[in-house]
Design an enzyme around this catalytic site. Structure first.
Site, PDB file in Angstrom:
ATOM      1  CG  ASP A 198      -2.169   0.858   0.976  1.00  0.00           C
ATOM      2  OD1 ASP A 198      -2.222   1.562  -0.049  1.00  0.00           O
ATOM      3  OD2 ASP A 198      -3.075   0.854   1.838  1.00  0.00           O
ATOM      4  CG  ASP A 232      -5.970   5.525  -2.710  1.00  0.00           C
ATOM      5  OD1 ASP A 232      -4.844   5.315  -2.201  1.00  0.00           O
ATOM      6  OD2 ASP A 232      -6.992   4.952  -2.307  1.00  0.00           O
ATOM      7  CB  CYS A 239     -11.311 -21.980  17.491  1.00  0.00           C
ATOM      8  SG  CYS A 239      -9.929 -22.158  16.391  1.00  0.00           S
ATOM      9  CB  CYS A 244      -6.496 -22.872  15.593  1.00  0.00           C
ATOM     10  SG  CYS A 244      -6.220 -21.726  16.955  1.00  0.00           S
ATOM     11  CB  CYS A 246      -8.372 -22.680  20.319  1.00  0.00           C
ATOM     12  SG  CYS A 246      -8.482 -20.965  19.788  1.00  0.00           S
TER      13      CYS A 246
END
Ligand code: GUN
Ligand code: ZN
Length: 478
Positions: free
Chosen positions: A90, A125, A275, A277, A280
């Site tokens: 960016d 921008d 969760c 994962c 977790c």
């Protein structure tokens, strides 16, 4: 130059695409974790192991730090960050929107992105916020467009993004997109939407995205700038967004927030971790709270659920079940439901893009009554040409010997030719008790069908006498 974006499968306005960059081809929809070049909460190499195929970083931060800048110019961005897949950069425009001023010239930061070998560079921008005056939105858009046109003149090896601005003015967004699509850009980010997402204004987000998509047409790859919350991916993908970037996984982790596809939780308020994962599974919420690595661990969980949701979105597109996922996700929060309800207003647009035949349709909630398949049938039902005596029934084994045509009645479709009952979409799985929206849609379509066939005698034999009354009351043409 061969097309850098190829669409392989479609569902609603969403698609599985393939985007080619100098550092490899990625499959979309894809989520790019944001990497902070100063502080890698999860090292970029480990991001790849967690399933990140592409990342995004901020070239302005690198440019403003002399040590980082020199290293990036010497080694290139990929060795600087330790990531060999595609990297988008960016421009610092977001800093501009937060801090009001930045210390580089537009072409300077663009050239820097090319020199450090960014795969996708973004010109500087102006991210116009929501709800500003039309004058401001227009004048900032003019500046953005000038810089973008200047950017396309640059000699460049890599991909170039053309951000679409226009604040919350749908006509400006559409016009900006229509203007950019004919210039030499490879990716089209929709910008200035972070405040909308932060304040859960998803119905306005839908307006902004759909307008931009209408201006761009369906072939262009679209990045939704700043969309990092996994609960949003299905909705955004259904509108045809292909790339997302997540700073959220790290930002929320720093605030002790635990991401789920249904929304955000404060870790301190959780008794269980839902969760599976690695983080977790290995920790209880209490252990996570006390861990010196709390932020890093939470960031891992947050990124894990985000990447998992992206894969689920992709599979749903392949299966043609993205609408089902959309209904599930948007029923997690009233503001998300606002987004889906707004998207339903665009059903004609969706219907035009959603042309594929799919696996069996599941009717899951009143929103299913606005599915493109239902709208399409309702709109075309007057093409069915009937003569003589016609039976409308919901009993498949009824005696139909005296009739010229048999139509089956099934909400949300209403009456349809019996011969089609085993084919898509009329083979839909629907609840035993249809909800009001399904009944209204069914009666409406049936009325259109009857009106289109004025000389015909209809006999209505429905198990649920209530429906017979409804159809008779609505279709009081005989
Ligand atoms: N990051 C979040 N929103 C924006 C935007 O509108 N423009 C740019 N360049 N980056 C962003
Ligand atoms: Zn987890």
């Amino acid at each position: 130059m061969p097309d850098r974006f190829e669409i392989l499968h479609k569902d609603l306005a969403g698609r599985i695409g393939r985007l080619s960059t100098p550092h490899g081809t990625i499959e979309t929809p894809e989520l790019m974790p944001v990497v902070n070049p100063h502080l890698q909460l999860i090292p970029a190499g480990e991001l790849a192991e967690m399933g990140a195929n592409m990342i995004i970083t901020n070239s302005y931060i690198i440019h403003q730090d002399p040590a980082l800048r020199n290293e990036a110019l010497e080694k290139g961005l990929h060795d600087l960050l330790g990531f060999q897949g595609p990297i988008m950069t960016d421009s610092g425009a977001f800093q501009l929107s937060v801090y009001g001023d930045i210390e580089v010239q537009p072409l300077q930061i663009l050239d820097f992105q090319f020199r450090i070998n960014s795969d996708i560079a973004v010109p500087l921008d102006i991210p116009t916020p929501p709800d500003v005056s039309r004058e401001r939105a227009e004048s900032e858009l003019l500046v953005t467009e000038g810089r973008l046109e200047e950017a396309t003149d640059q000699n460049r090896p890599n991909l170039l993004a053309g951000p679409i601005q226009g604040s919350t003015y749908p006509d400006l967004r559409e016009r900006a997109a229509r203007h950019l699509k004919d210039l030499n850009f490879d990716v089209f980010p929709i910008g200035g939407v972070v405040p909308l997402m932060e304040s859960y204004r998803f119905e306005t987000l839908v307006d902004v995205v759909v307008s931009a998509k209408k201006g761009l047409g369906s072939g262009a790859p679209v990045h939704l700038f700043g969309a990092g919350h996994p609960m949003l991916f299905a909705l955004a993908a259904a509108m045809g967004c292909d790339l997302f970037d997540s700073a959220a996984y790290a930002l929320y982790a720093r605030q002790g927030r635990y991401l789920t596809v249904h929304g955000t939780r404060k870790l301190e308020e959780m008794n269980y971790l839902p969760c599976s994962c690695p983080v977790c599974l290995k920790h209880s919420p209490q252990e996570l709270m006390k861990s010196p690595d709390k932020t890093k661990l939470l960031a891992r969980h947050n990124l894990h659920v985000s990447l998992q949701e992206i894969r689920l979105v992709r599979q749903s597109i392949r299966d043609g079940t993205l609408w089902n996922l959309l209904e599930c996700r948007c029923r997690s929060h009233p503001r998300m439901l606002d987004g889906l309800i707004r998207l339903k207003c665009e059903s004609r647009w969706l219907e035009g893009l959603d042309t594929s035949s799919k696996s069996t349709l599941f009717y899951l909630s009143p929103e299913s009554a606005a599915r493109p398949e239902v709208m399409r049938y309702s709109r075309r039902v007057d093409r069915i040409s009937l003569q003589g005596n016609v039976l409308i029934t919901d009993e498949t084994n009824t005696d139909s010997t005296d009739f010229d045509h048999v139509l089956y009645f099934k909400p949300p479709f209403g009456a349809y030719p019996a011969e089609l009952s085993e084919t898509y979409p009329f083979n839909a799985e629907v609840p035993l008790e249809p909800d009001d929206d399904a009944q209204v849609a069914a009666v409406e379509a049936t009325r259109h069908l009857m009106e289109a066939n004025p000389g015909v005698h209809f006999a209505i034999r429905l198990k649920k006498s209530r429906w017979t009354e409804l159809v008779n009351a609505e279709c009081n043409m005989r």
